[in-house]
Design a protein around this motif. Structure first.
Motif, PDB file in Angstrom:
ATOM      1  N   ASN A 150       1.295 -64.169  -0.142  1.00  0.00           N
ATOM      2  CA  ASN A 150       1.610 -63.777   1.237  1.00  0.00           C
ATOM      3  C   ASN A 150       3.030 -63.234   1.339  1.00  0.00           C
ATOM      4  OD1 ASN A 150      -0.909 -64.535   2.195  1.00  0.00           O
ATOM      5  ND2 ASN A 150      -0.227 -66.596   2.706  1.00  0.00           N
ATOM      6  N   ARG A 151       3.961 -63.887   0.658  1.00  0.00           N
ATOM      7  CA  ARG A 151       5.352 -63.433   0.681  1.00  0.00           C
ATOM      8  C   ARG A 151       5.464 -62.041   0.065  1.00  0.00           C
ATOM      9  NH1 ARG A 151       9.514 -62.779  -2.317  1.00  0.00           N
ATOM     10  NH2 ARG A 151       8.526 -63.512  -4.210  1.00  0.00           N
ATOM     11  N   ILE A 152       4.785 -61.840  -1.053  1.00  0.00           N
ATOM     12  CA  ILE A 152       4.829 -60.540  -1.732  1.00  0.00           C
ATOM     13  C   ILE A 152       4.212 -59.460  -0.842  1.00  0.00           C
ATOM     14  CG2 ILE A 152       3.894 -59.223  -3.682  1.00  0.00           C
ATOM     15  CD1 ILE A 152       4.184 -61.842  -5.326  1.00  0.00           C
ATOM     16  N   PHE A 153       3.044 -59.758  -0.242  1.00  0.00           N
ATOM     17  CA  PHE A 153       2.403 -58.775   0.619  1.00  0.00           C
ATOM     18  C   PHE A 153       3.286 -58.431   1.806  1.00  0.00           C
ATOM     19  CE2 PHE A 153      -0.215 -57.368   4.121  1.00  0.00           C
ATOM     20  CZ  PHE A 153      -0.885 -56.310   3.530  1.00  0.00           C
ATOM     21  N   ASN A 154       3.896 -59.428   2.418  1.00  0.00           N
ATOM     22  CA  ASN A 154       4.791 -59.162   3.551  1.00  0.00           C
ATOM     23  C   ASN A 154       5.944 -58.263   3.134  1.00  0.00           C
ATOM     24  OD1 ASN A 154       3.287 -60.650   5.361  1.00  0.00           O
ATOM     25  ND2 ASN A 154       4.483 -62.507   5.074  1.00  0.00           N
ATOM     26  N   HIS A 155       6.448 -58.469   1.938  1.00  0.00           N
ATOM     27  CA  HIS A 155       7.558 -57.650   1.450  1.00  0.00           C
ATOM     28  C   HIS A 155       7.122 -56.189   1.269  1.00  0.00           C
ATOM     29  CE1 HIS A 155      11.372 -56.846  -0.463  1.00  0.00           C
ATOM     30  NE2 HIS A 155      10.727 -56.249  -1.445  1.00  0.00           N
ATOM     31  N   ILE A 156       5.962 -55.972   0.655  1.00  0.00           N
ATOM     32  CA  ILE A 156       5.542 -54.571   0.472  1.00  0.00           C
ATOM     33  C   ILE A 156       5.148 -53.945   1.800  1.00  0.00           C
ATOM     34  CG2 ILE A 156       4.904 -54.832  -1.947  1.00  0.00           C
ATOM     35  CD1 ILE A 156       1.951 -54.715  -1.071  1.00  0.00           C
ATOM     36  N   TYR A 157       4.649 -54.754   2.746  1.00  0.00           N
ATOM     37  CA  TYR A 157       4.353 -54.232   4.077  1.00  0.00           C
ATOM     38  C   TYR A 157       5.646 -53.769   4.760  1.00  0.00           C
ATOM     39  CZ  TYR A 157       3.043 -54.061   8.992  1.00  0.00           C
ATOM     40  OH  TYR A 157       2.850 -53.662  10.284  1.00  0.00           O
ATOM     41  N   GLU A 158       6.680 -54.587   4.660  1.00  0.00           N
ATOM     42  CA  GLU A 158       7.970 -54.211   5.238  1.00  0.00           C
ATOM     43  C   GLU A 158       8.524 -52.957   4.561  1.00  0.00           C
ATOM     44  OE1 GLU A 158      10.317 -57.735   4.824  1.00  0.00           O
ATOM     45  OE2 GLU A 158       9.215 -58.795   6.396  1.00  0.00           O
ATOM     46  N   ASP A 159       8.337 -52.840   3.253  1.00  0.00           N
ATOM     47  CA  ASP A 159       8.773 -51.632   2.548  1.00  0.00           C
ATOM     48  C   ASP A 159       8.015 -50.413   3.040  1.00  0.00           C
ATOM     49  OD1 ASP A 159      10.593 -53.066   1.078  1.00  0.00           O
ATOM     50  OD2 ASP A 159       9.405 -53.063  -0.781  1.00  0.00           O
ATOM     51  N   ASP A 160       6.723 -50.567   3.336  1.00  0.00           N
ATOM     52  CA  ASP A 160       5.926 -49.458   3.861  1.00  0.00           C
ATOM     53  C   ASP A 160       6.433 -49.044   5.243  1.00  0.00           C
ATOM     54  OD1 ASP A 160       3.752 -47.598   4.177  1.00  0.00           O
ATOM     55  OD2 ASP A 160       2.651 -49.124   5.301  1.00  0.00           O
ATOM     56  N   ILE A 161       6.649 -50.025   6.099  1.00  0.00           N
ATOM     57  CA  ILE A 161       7.114 -49.740   7.459  1.00  0.00           C
ATOM     58  C   ILE A 161       8.497 -49.091   7.447  1.00  0.00           C
ATOM     59  CG2 ILE A 161       7.768 -50.800   9.668  1.00  0.00           C
ATOM     60  CD1 ILE A 161       4.734 -50.653   9.137  1.00  0.00           C
ATOM     61  N   SER A 162       9.375 -49.567   6.578  1.00  0.00           N
ATOM     62  CA  SER A 162      10.744 -49.046   6.552  1.00  0.00           C
ATOM     63  C   SER A 162      10.845 -47.711   5.811  1.00  0.00           C
ATOM     64  CB  SER A 162      11.681 -50.054   5.888  1.00  0.00           C
ATOM     65  OG  SER A 162      11.410 -50.144   4.501  1.00  0.00           O
ATOM     66  N   GLY A 163       9.771 -47.342   5.094  1.00  0.00           N
ATOM     67  CA  GLY A 163       9.800 -46.089   4.350  1.00  0.00           C
ATOM     68  C   GLY A 163      10.339 -46.231   2.944  1.00  0.00           C
ATOM     69  N   ALA A 164      10.586 -47.465   2.508  1.00  0.00           N
ATOM     70  CA  ALA A 164      11.101 -47.681   1.156  1.00  0.00           C
ATOM     71  C   ALA A 164      10.056 -47.269   0.110  1.00  0.00           C
ATOM     72  CB  ALA A 164      11.500 -49.142   0.957  1.00  0.00           C
ATOM     73  N   ILE A 165       8.787 -47.414   0.454  1.00  0.00           N
ATOM     74  CA  ILE A 165       7.705 -46.897  -0.398  1.00  0.00           C
ATOM     75  C   ILE A 165       6.792 -46.059   0.488  1.00  0.00           C
ATOM     76  CG2 ILE A 165       7.753 -48.835  -2.029  1.00  0.00           C
ATOM     77  CD1 ILE A 165       5.241 -49.951  -0.640  1.00  0.00           C
ATOM     78  N   ASN A 166       6.089 -45.107  -0.131  1.00  0.00           N
ATOM     79  CA  ASN A 166       5.202 -44.302   0.700  1.00  0.00           C
ATOM     80  C   ASN A 166       3.908 -45.073   0.983  1.00  0.00           C
ATOM     81  OD1 ASN A 166       3.321 -43.849  -1.413  1.00  0.00           O
ATOM     82  ND2 ASN A 166       4.473 -42.077  -2.130  1.00  0.00           N
ATOM     83  N   HIS A 167       3.193 -44.613   2.002  1.00  0.00           N
ATOM     84  CA  HIS A 167       2.008 -45.339   2.451  1.00  0.00           C
ATOM     85  C   HIS A 167       0.912 -45.368   1.383  1.00  0.00           C
ATOM     86  CE1 HIS A 167      -0.529 -47.289   5.320  1.00  0.00           C
ATOM     87  NE2 HIS A 167      -1.489 -46.401   5.100  1.00  0.00           N
ATOM     88  N   LYS A 168       0.809 -44.305   0.615  1.00  0.00           N
ATOM     89  CA  LYS A 168      -0.204 -44.270  -0.437  1.00  0.00           C
ATOM     90  C   LYS A 168       0.056 -45.382  -1.457  1.00  0.00           C
ATOM     91  CE  LYS A 168      -2.369 -41.094  -3.698  1.00  0.00           C
ATOM     92  NZ  LYS A 168      -2.376 -39.726  -4.248  1.00  0.00           N
ATOM     93  N   ARG A 169       1.305 -45.570  -1.831  1.00  0.00           N
ATOM     94  CA  ARG A 169       1.650 -46.639  -2.777  1.00  0.00           C
ATOM     95  C   ARG A 169       1.375 -48.005  -2.154  1.00  0.00           C
ATOM     96  NH1 ARG A 169       5.517 -47.258  -7.548  1.00  0.00           N
ATOM     97  NH2 ARG A 169       4.404 -45.328  -7.862  1.00  0.00           N
ATOM     98  N   PHE A 170       1.696 -48.151  -0.870  1.00  0.00           N
ATOM     99  CA  PHE A 170       1.408 -49.408  -0.174  1.00  0.00           C
ATOM    100  C   PHE A 170      -0.078 -49.709  -0.225  1.00  0.00           C
ATOM    101  CE2 PHE A 170      -0.221 -51.313   3.750  1.00  0.00           C
ATOM    102  CZ  PHE A 170       0.314 -52.585   3.624  1.00  0.00           C
ATOM    103  N   MET A 171      -0.902 -48.726   0.053  1.00  0.00           N
ATOM    104  CA  MET A 171      -2.351 -48.928   0.026  1.00  0.00           C
ATOM    105  C   MET A 171      -2.817 -49.361  -1.368  1.00  0.00           C
ATOM    106  SD  MET A 171      -3.272 -48.627   3.089  1.00  0.00           S
ATOM    107  CE  MET A 171      -5.047 -48.624   2.919  1.00  0.00           C
ATOM    108  N   LYS A 172      -2.249 -48.744  -2.393  1.00  0.00           N
ATOM    109  CA  LYS A 172      -2.617 -49.104  -3.753  1.00  0.00           C
ATOM    110  C   LYS A 172      -2.190 -50.528  -4.078  1.00  0.00           C
ATOM    111  CE  LYS A 172      -2.407 -47.337  -8.455  1.00  0.00           C
ATOM    112  NZ  LYS A 172      -1.897 -46.285  -9.327  1.00  0.00           N
TER     113      LYS A 172
END
Length: 59
Positions: free
Chosen positions: A34-56
């Motif tokens: 859950n902690r890891i998922f929340n972190h990548i979700y926050e990265d997606d929202i902030s633009g730190a990673i692109n949405h395609k990478r978040f989905m993957k």
């Protein structure tokens, strides 16, 4: 007889502490994804990673 009772009590106490530690460790393991998922979700929202990478990563 009292020594046998005390021995059983101490064994039960030791087993209870062991179970409590195991529960704590299991809770930590279940919280980690859950902690890891929340972190990548926050990265997606902030633009730190692109949405395609978040989905993957979230798949």
């Amino acid at each position: 007889m009292e020594m046998a009772h005390m021995q059983r009590f101490l064994e039960t106490e030791k087993e209870a502490k062991k179970r409590k530690w195991e529960i704590t460790q299991a809770e930590k393991r279940t919280a980690e994804p859950n902690r890891i998922f929340n972190h990548i979700y926050e990265d997606d929202i902030s633009g730190a990673i692109n949405h395609k990478r978040f989905m993957k990563l979230s798949a």
